[in-house]
Design a protein around this motif. Structure first.
Motif, PDB file in Angstrom:
ATOM      1  N   LYS A  27       0.958  -1.195  -0.064  1.00 12.46           N
ATOM      2  CA  LYS A  27       0.014  -0.061  -0.031  1.00 12.46           C
ATOM      3  C   LYS A  27       0.721   1.263  -0.083  1.00 12.46           C
ATOM      4  O   LYS A  27       1.731   1.114   0.790  1.00 12.46           O
ATOM      5  N   GLN A  28       0.671   2.243  -1.003  1.00 11.89           N
ATOM      6  CA  GLN A  28       1.482   3.458  -0.940  1.00 11.89           C
ATOM      7  C   GLN A  28       1.562   4.347   0.350  1.00 11.89           C
ATOM      8  O   GLN A  28       0.347   4.166   0.868  1.00 11.89           O
ATOM      9  N   VAL A  29       2.520   4.647   0.769  1.00  8.46           N
ATOM     10  CA  VAL A  29       2.633   5.465   2.107  1.00  8.46           C
ATOM     11  C   VAL A  29       3.171   6.930   1.710  1.00  8.46           C
ATOM     12  O   VAL A  29       4.043   6.957   0.898  1.00  8.46           O
ATOM     13  N   ILE A  31       5.585   9.099   2.361  1.00  4.19           N
ATOM     14  CA  ILE A  31       6.868   9.156   3.162  1.00  4.19           C
ATOM     15  C   ILE A  31       7.374  10.779   2.869  1.00  4.19           C
ATOM     16  O   ILE A  31       7.821  11.354   3.790  1.00  4.19           O
ATOM     17  N   SER A  32       7.141  11.174   1.737  1.00  3.01           N
ATOM     18  CA  SER A  32       7.558  12.550   1.447  1.00  3.01           C
ATOM     19  C   SER A  32       6.495  13.550   2.136  1.00  3.01           C
ATOM     20  O   SER A  32       5.143  13.417   1.929  1.00  3.01           O
ATOM     21  N   GLY A  33       7.269  14.812   2.553  1.00  4.23           N
ATOM     22  CA  GLY A  33       6.310  16.052   2.787  1.00  4.23           C
ATOM     23  C   GLY A  33       6.073  16.684   1.561  1.00  4.23           C
ATOM     24  O   GLY A  33       6.701  16.525   0.569  1.00  4.23           O
ATOM     25  N   PRO A  62      -0.780   5.609 -10.420  1.00  3.20           N
ATOM     26  CA  PRO A  62      -0.572   6.684 -10.342  1.00  3.20           C
ATOM     27  C   PRO A  62      -0.875   7.598 -11.682  1.00  3.20           C
ATOM     28  O   PRO A  62      -0.768   7.028 -12.657  1.00  3.20           O
ATOM     29  N   SER A  63      -0.935   8.951 -11.349  1.00  4.49           N
ATOM     30  CA  SER A  63      -1.442   9.656 -12.732  1.00  4.49           C
ATOM     31  C   SER A  63      -0.020  10.161 -13.223  1.00  4.49           C
ATOM     32  O   SER A  63      -0.182  10.373 -14.770  1.00  4.49           O
ATOM     33  N   LEU A  64       1.004  10.433 -12.305  1.00  3.18           N
ATOM     34  CA  LEU A  64       2.390  10.821 -13.094  1.00  3.18           C
ATOM     35  C   LEU A  64       2.385  12.133 -13.971  1.00  3.18           C
ATOM     36  O   LEU A  64       3.081  12.240 -14.743  1.00  3.18           O
TER      37      LEU A  64
HETATM   38  N1  LIG Z   1       8.099  10.986  -3.969  1.00  2.00           N
HETATM   39  C1  LIG Z   1       7.359  10.199  -3.467  1.00  2.00           C
HETATM   40  N2  LIG Z   1       7.046   9.928  -2.171  1.00  2.00           N
HETATM   41  C2  LIG Z   1       6.205   9.260  -1.420  1.00  2.00           C
HETATM   42  O1  LIG Z   1       5.909   9.408  -0.190  1.00  2.00           O
HETATM   43  C3  LIG Z   1       5.741   8.239  -2.331  1.00  2.00           C
HETATM   44  N3  LIG Z   1       4.810   7.643  -1.855  1.00  2.00           N
HETATM   45  C4  LIG Z   1       5.977   8.416  -3.697  1.00  2.00           C
HETATM   46  N4  LIG Z   1       5.155   7.604  -4.626  1.00  2.00           N
HETATM   47  C5  LIG Z   1       5.357   7.745  -6.158  1.00  2.00           C
HETATM   48  O2  LIG Z   1       4.434   8.697  -6.752  1.00  2.00           O
HETATM   49  C6  LIG Z   1       3.681   8.102  -7.565  1.00  2.00           C
HETATM   50  C7  LIG Z   1       2.211   8.832  -7.387  1.00  2.00           C
HETATM   51  O3  LIG Z   1       2.025   9.763  -8.331  1.00  2.00           O
HETATM   52  P1  LIG Z   1       0.916  10.480  -8.558  1.00  2.00           P
HETATM   53  O4  LIG Z   1       0.703  11.361  -7.337  1.00  2.00           O
HETATM   54  O5  LIG Z   1      -0.206   9.651  -8.814  1.00  2.00           O
HETATM   55  O6  LIG Z   1       1.140  11.403  -9.919  1.00  2.00           O
HETATM   56  C8  LIG Z   1       3.558   6.524  -6.993  1.00  2.00           C
HETATM   57  O7  LIG Z   1       3.046   5.707  -7.940  1.00  2.00           O
HETATM   58  C9  LIG Z   1       4.971   6.163  -6.697  1.00  2.00           C
HETATM   59  O8  LIG Z   1       5.697   6.278  -7.994  1.00  2.00           O
HETATM   60  N5  LIG Z   1       6.747   9.323  -4.158  1.00  2.00           N
END
Ligand SMILES: Nc1nc(O)c(N)c(N[C@@H]2O[C@H](COP(=O)(O)O)[C@@H](O)[C@H]2O)n1
Ligand SMILES: NC(=O)C1=CN([C@@H]2O[C@H](COP(=O)(O)OP(=O)(O)OC[C@H]3O[C@@H](n4cnc5c(N)ncnc54)[C@H](O)[C@@H]3O)[C@@H](O)[C@H]2O)C=CC1
Length: 234
Positions: A27-29, A31-33, A62-64
């Motif tokens: 599950k995506q977390v 981590i970054s602020g 993700p939408s990227l």
């Molecule tokens: N840089 C970064 N920090 C985090 O804390 C993350 N969880 C991620 N995840 C990456 O960002 C993608 C999501 O992109 P969108 O917001 O949908 O454009 C996700 O798939 C990871 O590649 N990155």
């Protein structure tokens, strides 16, 4: 030296203090602020293309896209699409036809597949506008050949490729000697779990064959640290 022709490839990842990219449930977390997400957005805007592996596509959808309107405008003023080309390394064409990369934001999409990708799935993906499917599998292994993929992406005019994971794709690109630079944001949390993805999973490097890095810079961002590394591919 990295084998050419290939775009300049930069992997950007956020990991916990214990080196995990997400939880054991994949599950995506967050981590970054805010500040690190803004740095990532600027990096996206400065890239010709952004790539993820199919694992990330299926777990995160993700939408990227470039999030800042100002940066999108700057790209269009420079004669580029609002968003970099969005690419998925997807050997068997498992990317959902209604994935967010097709629904959110404008710009080109490339799905990189192997020779054995089911044609009905490939044809369904091609119905999305601005979408191309590239076969990068010269020997018919059923898996995307990352070196061939880099060569073909260079032919597509991609000079700077930003890779946003996940763990398996990161390791595959590193093992193929294709990565020039790594940016890792280390956040202030422990995720733990032996099955939680780390920065580089896959089969890993052996003791006498470790991939060596050279530190470019370190910077405190909010409660974490950003490390920039050059990859020594020689
Ligand atoms: N840089 C970064 N920090 C985090 O804390 C993350 N969880 C991620 N995840 C990456 O960002 C993608 C999501 O992109 P969108 O917001 O949908 O454009 C996700 O798939 C990871 O590649 N990155
Ligand atoms: N914190 C962060 O910055 C990020 C975290 N993630 C996390 O990473 C996890 C996904 O990682 P993974 O499951 O490892 O999936 P992944 O995104 O690395 O995709 C792996 C898949 O890519 C495909 N692929 C095709 N050819 C390949 C090749 N030659 N070498 C390697 N892979 C190839 C394979 O089908 C492989 O299974 C998710 O939990 C996601 O949330 C993903 C991106 C960024």
């Amino acid at each position: 030296m990295k084998s050419l022709p290939s775009p300049f490839i930069l992997i950007n990842s956020a990991m916990s203090a214990d080196g995990k990219l997400s939880t054991k449930e994949r599950k995506q977390v967050k981590i970054s602020g805010k500040a690190d997400f803004d740095r990532v957005d600027a990096l996206r805007a400065s890239s010709d293309a952004i790539m993820v592996g199919i694992g990330t596509m299926l777990s995160d959808n993700p939408s990227l896209t470039v999030k800042s309107e100002k940066r999108r405008k700057e790209r269009t003023l420079a004669g580029k699409d609002e968003n970099p080309v969005r690419i998925v390394a997807d050997s068997q064409a498992k990317t959902p036809v209604d994935a967010d990369i097709f629904k959110k934001g404008s710009g080109k999409k490339i799905i990189v597949v192997s020779k054995t990708a089911p044609s009905e799935k490939v044809n369904a993906l091609l119905k999305n506008p601005d979408t191309k499917v590239i076969v990068a599998d010269p020997v018919g292994s059923g898996r995307v050949d990352l070196t061939e993929m880099a060569k073909l992406l260079k032919k597509e005019g991609i000079e700077k490729l930003m890779v946003e994971g996940g763990a398996t794709l990161n390791e595959g690109l590193l093992a193929a000697g294709l990565v020039d630079e790594i940016n890792i944001f280390i956040g202030n949390m422990i995720i733990g779990g032996k099955n939680a993805p780390t920065f580089a999973d896959g089969s890993g490097f052996s003791e006498n064959n470790l991939l060596k890095l050279e530190l470019i810079s370190f910077e405190k961002i909010e409660d974490g640290i950003l490390l920039k590394w050059k990859v020594k591919n020689d």
